[in-house]
Design a protein around this motif. Structure first.
Motif, PDB file in Angstrom:
ATOM      1  N   SER A 107       0.842  -1.194   0.000  1.00 35.63           N
ATOM      2  CA  SER A 107       0.000   0.000   0.000  1.00 35.63           C
ATOM      3  C   SER A 107       0.881   1.250   0.000  1.00 35.63           C
ATOM      4  O   SER A 107       1.761   1.370  -0.845  1.00 35.63           O
ATOM      5  N   ALA A 130      -0.217  -4.059  -3.861  1.00 36.26           N
ATOM      6  CA  ALA A 130      -1.303  -3.069  -3.863  1.00 36.26           C
ATOM      7  C   ALA A 130      -0.745  -1.664  -3.685  1.00 36.26           C
ATOM      8  O   ALA A 130      -1.130  -0.935  -2.765  1.00 36.26           O
ATOM      9  N   ALA A 182      -4.352  -6.999  -5.791  1.00 33.46           N
ATOM     10  CA  ALA A 182      -5.457  -7.815  -5.255  1.00 33.46           C
ATOM     11  C   ALA A 182      -6.700  -7.558  -6.103  1.00 33.46           C
ATOM     12  O   ALA A 182      -7.145  -6.414  -6.236  1.00 33.46           O
ATOM     13  N   CYS A 184      -9.790  -8.018  -5.696  1.00 27.92           N
ATOM     14  CA  CYS A 184     -10.963  -7.466  -4.999  1.00 27.92           C
ATOM     15  C   CYS A 184     -10.543  -6.420  -3.972  1.00 27.92           C
ATOM     16  O   CYS A 184     -11.133  -6.320  -2.890  1.00 27.92           O
ATOM     17  N   ASP A 185      -9.521  -5.649  -4.317  1.00 28.94           N
ATOM     18  CA  ASP A 185      -8.988  -4.643  -3.396  1.00 28.94           C
ATOM     19  C   ASP A 185     -10.029  -3.566  -3.135  1.00 28.94           C
ATOM     20  O   ASP A 185     -10.497  -2.895  -4.057  1.00 28.94           O
ATOM     21  N   GLN A 186     -10.406  -3.393  -1.871  1.00 27.98           N
ATOM     22  CA  GLN A 186     -11.395  -2.388  -1.507  1.00 27.98           C
ATOM     23  C   GLN A 186     -10.751  -1.057  -1.136  1.00 27.98           C
ATOM     24  O   GLN A 186     -11.459  -0.060  -0.914  1.00 27.98           O
ATOM     25  N   SER A 190      -8.391  -0.238  -9.040  1.00 25.04           N
ATOM     26  CA  SER A 190      -7.606  -0.752 -10.165  1.00 25.04           C
ATOM     27  C   SER A 190      -7.152   0.369 -11.085  1.00 25.04           C
ATOM     28  O   SER A 190      -6.088   0.272 -11.702  1.00 25.04           O
ATOM     29  N   ALA A 215      -8.561 -11.841  -3.945  1.00 24.19           N
ATOM     30  CA  ALA A 215      -7.855 -11.252  -2.805  1.00 24.19           C
ATOM     31  C   ALA A 215      -8.318  -9.830  -2.529  1.00 24.19           C
ATOM     32  O   ALA A 215      -8.587  -9.055  -3.445  1.00 24.19           O
ATOM     33  N   ARG A 216      -8.389  -9.496  -1.241  1.00 22.36           N
ATOM     34  CA  ARG A 216      -8.642  -8.135  -0.803  1.00 22.36           C
ATOM     35  C   ARG A 216      -7.317  -7.497  -0.362  1.00 22.36           C
ATOM     36  O   ARG A 216      -6.268  -8.145  -0.381  1.00 22.36           O
ATOM     37  N   HIS A 217      -7.400  -6.224   0.017  1.00 22.25           N
ATOM     38  CA  HIS A 217      -6.198  -5.424   0.235  1.00 22.25           C
ATOM     39  C   HIS A 217      -5.237  -6.057   1.250  1.00 22.25           C
ATOM     40  O   HIS A 217      -4.046  -6.214   0.968  1.00 22.25           O
ATOM     41  N   HIS A 219      -5.231  -9.113   2.389  1.00 19.04           N
ATOM     42  CA  HIS A 219      -4.939 -10.527   2.166  1.00 19.04           C
ATOM     43  C   HIS A 219      -3.514 -10.735   1.674  1.00 19.04           C
ATOM     44  O   HIS A 219      -2.908 -11.782   1.939  1.00 19.04           O
ATOM     45  N   ARG A 225      -4.509 -16.081   4.715  1.00 17.88           N
ATOM     46  CA  ARG A 225      -5.406 -15.919   3.570  1.00 17.88           C
ATOM     47  C   ARG A 225      -4.776 -16.527   2.321  1.00 17.88           C
ATOM     48  O   ARG A 225      -3.562 -16.440   2.100  1.00 17.88           O
TER      49      ARG A 225
END
Length: 247
Positions: A107, A130, A182, A184-186, A190, A215-217, A219, A225
Protein backbone atom coordinates in the motif's frame (compact mmCIF):
# COMPACT_ATOMS: atom_id res chain seq x y z
CA UNK A 1 11.93 -23.47 11.73
CA UNK A 2 12.68 -21.46 14.88
CA UNK A 3 12.60 -17.69 14.47
CA UNK A 4 15.05 -15.34 16.15
CA UNK A 5 13.80 -11.80 16.70
CA UNK A 6 15.80 -8.62 17.12
CA UNK A 7 15.59 -4.85 16.77
CA UNK A 8 17.76 -2.29 15.01
CA UNK A 9 17.44 1.42 15.75
CA UNK A 10 18.20 4.04 13.15
CA UNK A 11 17.21 7.29 14.89
CA UNK A 12 16.20 8.91 18.15
CA UNK A 13 12.42 8.59 17.72
CA UNK A 14 10.81 5.47 19.22
CA UNK A 15 9.25 4.95 15.80
CA UNK A 16 12.64 4.68 14.07
CA UNK A 17 12.97 0.95 14.58
CA UNK A 18 13.46 -2.14 12.43
CA UNK A 19 12.06 -5.48 13.60
CA UNK A 20 14.28 -8.36 12.51
CA UNK A 21 13.26 -11.97 12.00
CA UNK A 22 15.89 -14.55 11.07
CA UNK A 23 16.17 -18.34 11.02
CA UNK A 24 17.89 -19.81 14.08
CA UNK A 25 19.13 -22.79 12.09
CA UNK A 26 19.31 -23.72 8.46
CA UNK A 27 20.42 -21.77 5.40
CA UNK A 28 19.23 -18.22 4.75
CA UNK A 29 18.11 -18.34 1.13
CA UNK A 30 17.31 -14.64 0.82
CA UNK A 31 16.31 -11.50 2.69
CA UNK A 32 13.46 -9.05 2.39
CA UNK A 33 12.84 -5.59 3.85
CA UNK A 34 9.15 -4.71 4.23
CA UNK A 35 7.58 -1.26 4.56
CA UNK A 36 4.06 -1.44 5.97
CA UNK A 37 1.10 0.58 4.76
CA UNK A 38 -1.54 2.48 6.68
CA UNK A 39 -1.47 5.65 4.56
CA UNK A 40 1.46 7.14 6.53
CA UNK A 41 -0.79 7.58 9.58
CA UNK A 42 -0.23 4.10 11.04
CA UNK A 43 -3.59 2.48 10.57
CA UNK A 44 -1.09 -0.41 10.40
CA UNK A 45 2.27 -0.78 12.13
CA UNK A 46 5.36 -2.89 11.54
CA UNK A 47 4.36 -5.42 14.21
CA UNK A 48 1.26 -6.24 12.18
CA UNK A 49 3.62 -7.84 9.66
CA UNK A 50 4.96 -10.39 12.16
CA UNK A 51 2.85 -13.31 10.82
CA UNK A 52 4.11 -12.58 7.29
CA UNK A 53 7.69 -12.26 8.54
CA UNK A 54 7.48 -15.60 10.36
CA UNK A 55 6.01 -17.28 7.27
CA UNK A 56 8.92 -15.95 5.21
CA UNK A 57 11.50 -17.11 7.74
CA UNK A 58 9.96 -20.58 7.57
CA UNK A 59 10.77 -20.46 3.85
CA UNK A 60 14.36 -19.46 4.54
CA UNK A 61 14.02 -15.68 4.08
CA UNK A 62 15.39 -13.35 6.72
CA UNK A 63 12.86 -10.53 7.10
CA UNK A 64 13.11 -6.94 8.32
CA UNK A 65 9.94 -4.92 9.01
CA UNK A 66 10.62 -1.18 9.03
CA UNK A 67 8.80 1.14 11.38
CA UNK A 68 8.83 4.86 10.59
CA UNK A 69 7.39 8.07 11.97
CA UNK A 70 3.68 8.55 11.22
CA UNK A 71 2.39 11.78 9.70
CA UNK A 72 0.93 12.80 13.07
CA UNK A 73 4.25 12.36 14.92
CA UNK A 74 6.99 13.89 12.81
CA UNK A 75 6.51 11.81 9.67
CA UNK A 76 4.94 14.29 7.24
CA UNK A 77 6.66 14.43 3.88
CA UNK A 78 9.60 14.16 3.46
CA UNK A 79 10.34 12.81 6.95
CA UNK A 80 8.86 9.31 6.56
CA UNK A 81 10.63 8.92 3.21
CA UNK A 82 13.88 10.01 4.86
CA UNK A 83 13.23 7.39 7.55
CA UNK A 84 12.88 4.73 4.86
CA UNK A 85 16.23 5.69 3.32
CA UNK A 86 17.94 5.80 6.74
CA UNK A 87 16.54 2.40 7.67
CA UNK A 88 17.80 0.89 4.43
CA UNK A 89 21.24 2.39 4.99
CA UNK A 90 21.27 0.99 8.53
CA UNK A 91 20.41 -2.49 7.25
CA UNK A 92 22.97 -2.37 4.45
CA UNK A 93 25.56 -1.34 7.02
CA UNK A 94 24.66 -4.36 9.14
CA UNK A 95 25.98 -6.63 6.37
CA UNK A 96 24.71 -10.11 5.59
CA UNK A 97 21.99 -11.06 5.02
CA UNK A 98 20.52 -7.56 4.74
CA UNK A 99 22.77 -5.89 2.20
CA UNK A 100 20.98 -5.91 -1.16
CA UNK A 101 17.79 -7.45 0.28
CA UNK A 102 14.59 -7.37 -1.77
CA UNK A 103 12.42 -4.35 -0.94
CA UNK A 104 8.72 -4.92 -0.33
CA UNK A 105 6.15 -2.17 0.05
CA UNK A 106 2.50 -2.75 0.87
CA UNK A 107 0.00 0.00 0.00
CA UNK A 108 1.52 3.37 0.99
CA UNK A 109 4.59 1.45 2.11
CA UNK A 110 5.34 1.06 -1.61
CA UNK A 111 5.75 4.84 -1.80
CA UNK A 112 8.36 4.67 0.96
CA UNK A 113 10.14 1.65 -0.53
CA UNK A 114 10.62 3.47 -3.84
CA UNK A 115 11.48 6.72 -2.07
CA UNK A 116 14.31 4.86 -0.32
CA UNK A 117 15.95 3.81 -3.61
CA UNK A 118 15.02 6.49 -6.18
CA UNK A 119 18.10 8.29 -7.44
CA UNK A 120 20.60 6.07 -5.63
CA UNK A 121 21.49 3.70 -8.47
CA UNK A 122 21.68 0.64 -6.21
CA UNK A 123 19.88 -1.77 -8.56
CA UNK A 124 17.54 -3.22 -5.94
CA UNK A 125 14.80 -5.78 -6.49
CA UNK A 126 11.40 -4.36 -5.50
CA UNK A 127 8.06 -6.06 -4.99
CA UNK A 128 5.08 -3.72 -4.54
CA UNK A 129 1.85 -5.07 -3.06
CA UNK A 130 -1.30 -3.07 -3.86
CA UNK A 131 0.93 -0.02 -4.29
CA UNK A 132 0.03 3.60 -3.57
CA UNK A 133 2.93 5.56 -5.04
CA UNK A 134 1.81 8.33 -7.41
CA UNK A 135 0.47 10.87 -4.94
CA UNK A 136 -1.13 13.20 -7.48
CA UNK A 137 -3.16 10.33 -8.93
CA UNK A 138 -3.91 9.07 -5.45
CA UNK A 139 -5.44 12.45 -4.68
CA UNK A 140 -7.31 12.48 -7.98
CA UNK A 141 -8.90 9.08 -7.30
CA UNK A 142 -9.68 9.88 -3.67
CA UNK A 143 -7.72 6.84 -2.53
CA UNK A 144 -7.12 6.93 1.19
CA UNK A 145 -9.53 9.80 1.78
CA UNK A 146 -7.70 12.73 3.39
CA UNK A 147 -4.51 10.72 4.04
CA UNK A 148 -2.41 12.20 1.23
CA UNK A 149 -3.45 15.71 2.22
CA UNK A 150 -2.38 15.07 5.81
CA UNK A 151 0.91 13.49 4.72
CA UNK A 152 1.74 16.43 2.40
CA UNK A 153 0.19 19.21 4.49
CA UNK A 154 3.39 21.13 5.20
CA UNK A 155 4.77 20.56 1.72
CA UNK A 156 1.60 21.75 0.00
CA UNK A 157 1.32 24.76 2.34
CA UNK A 158 4.84 25.78 1.30
CA UNK A 159 3.84 25.72 -2.38
CA UNK A 160 4.97 22.18 -3.17
CA UNK A 161 3.07 19.66 -5.27
CA UNK A 162 2.06 16.03 -4.88
CA UNK A 163 4.03 15.24 -8.02
CA UNK A 164 7.23 16.46 -6.33
CA UNK A 165 6.63 13.98 -3.51
CA UNK A 166 6.24 11.01 -5.87
CA UNK A 167 9.38 8.86 -6.21
CA UNK A 168 10.46 8.12 -9.76
CA UNK A 169 13.09 5.38 -9.76
CA UNK A 170 15.16 4.73 -12.85
CA UNK A 171 16.40 1.49 -14.35
CA UNK A 172 19.65 2.04 -12.46
CA UNK A 173 17.74 2.11 -9.18
CA UNK A 174 15.78 -1.10 -9.74
CA UNK A 175 17.12 -4.42 -10.98
CA UNK A 176 13.51 -5.61 -11.17
CA UNK A 177 10.05 -4.36 -10.31
CA UNK A 178 7.12 -6.65 -9.55
CA UNK A 179 3.62 -5.39 -8.80
CA UNK A 180 1.04 -7.62 -7.10
CA UNK A 181 -2.57 -6.47 -7.32
CA UNK A 182 -5.46 -7.82 -5.26
CA UNK A 183 -8.37 -8.44 -7.63
CA UNK A 184 -10.96 -7.47 -5.00
CA UNK A 185 -8.99 -4.64 -3.40
CA UNK A 186 -11.39 -2.39 -1.51
CA UNK A 187 -8.70 0.20 -0.62
CA UNK A 188 -6.71 0.73 -3.83
CA UNK A 189 -8.75 1.04 -7.05
CA UNK A 190 -7.61 -0.75 -10.17
CA UNK A 191 -7.50 2.56 -12.05
CA UNK A 192 -4.71 3.76 -9.73
CA UNK A 193 -2.79 0.54 -10.25
CA UNK A 194 -3.16 0.73 -14.02
CA UNK A 195 -2.08 4.39 -14.04
CA UNK A 196 1.05 3.60 -12.06
CA UNK A 197 1.92 0.57 -14.19
CA UNK A 198 1.72 2.70 -17.33
CA UNK A 199 3.77 5.44 -15.71
CA UNK A 200 6.56 3.05 -14.72
CA UNK A 201 6.61 1.34 -18.10
CA UNK A 202 6.59 4.68 -19.92
CA UNK A 203 9.55 5.63 -17.73
CA UNK A 204 11.54 2.70 -19.09
CA UNK A 205 11.02 0.20 -16.29
CA UNK A 206 10.23 -3.43 -17.01
CA UNK A 207 7.37 -4.39 -14.72
CA UNK A 208 6.00 -7.84 -13.90
CA UNK A 209 2.34 -7.54 -12.94
CA UNK A 210 0.43 -10.24 -11.07
CA UNK A 211 -3.25 -10.13 -10.13
CA UNK A 212 -4.37 -12.40 -7.30
CA UNK A 213 -7.97 -13.56 -7.86
CA UNK A 214 -10.37 -13.09 -4.96
CA UNK A 215 -7.85 -11.25 -2.80
CA UNK A 216 -8.64 -8.13 -0.80
CA UNK A 217 -6.20 -5.42 0.23
CA UNK A 218 -4.87 -6.95 3.47
CA UNK A 219 -4.94 -10.53 2.17
CA UNK A 220 -1.64 -9.91 0.39
CA UNK A 221 0.21 -9.61 3.71
CA UNK A 222 -1.80 -12.12 5.74
CA UNK A 223 -0.42 -15.67 5.42
CA UNK A 224 -3.70 -17.08 6.77
CA UNK A 225 -5.41 -15.92 3.57
CA UNK A 226 -5.11 -17.73 0.25
CA UNK A 227 -4.19 -14.50 -1.50
CA UNK A 228 -0.87 -14.37 0.35
CA UNK A 229 0.38 -17.59 -1.20
CA UNK A 230 1.39 -15.80 -4.40
CA UNK A 231 3.28 -13.18 -2.39
CA UNK A 232 5.14 -15.81 -0.37
CA UNK A 233 6.07 -17.64 -3.57
CA UNK A 234 7.45 -14.48 -5.16
CA UNK A 235 9.42 -13.41 -2.12
CA UNK A 236 10.78 -16.88 -1.47
CA UNK A 237 12.23 -16.95 -4.96
CA UNK A 238 9.63 -19.01 -6.78
CA UNK A 239 7.87 -16.62 -9.20
CA UNK A 240 6.55 -19.53 -11.26
CA UNK A 241 4.47 -20.57 -8.27
CA UNK A 242 2.70 -17.23 -8.01
CA UNK A 243 -0.96 -17.67 -8.79
CA UNK A 244 -3.12 -15.30 -10.81
CA UNK A 245 -2.51 -13.41 -14.03
CA UNK A 246 0.70 -11.75 -15.14
CA UNK A 247 1.09 -9.00 -17.73
Amino acid sequence: MTVQEGVLRYGDSPWQRIDLYTPVRGPVRGAVVIFHGGFWRHDRIARDLEPLAVALVQRGCATAAVEYRPAWDGGQWPAAAEDAALALERLDGAGAPWRGATLVGHSAGAHLALSAVAGRGAGRRAVLLAPVVDLAQTLATGTGGPAVGHFLAGHLAAGGTADEATPRPSRADLASLTVVEAACDQAVPSELTEYQLKEWRDGGLAVDHHTVPGARHMHLVNPERDGCAAVLALLAGDPAAAEGSAS
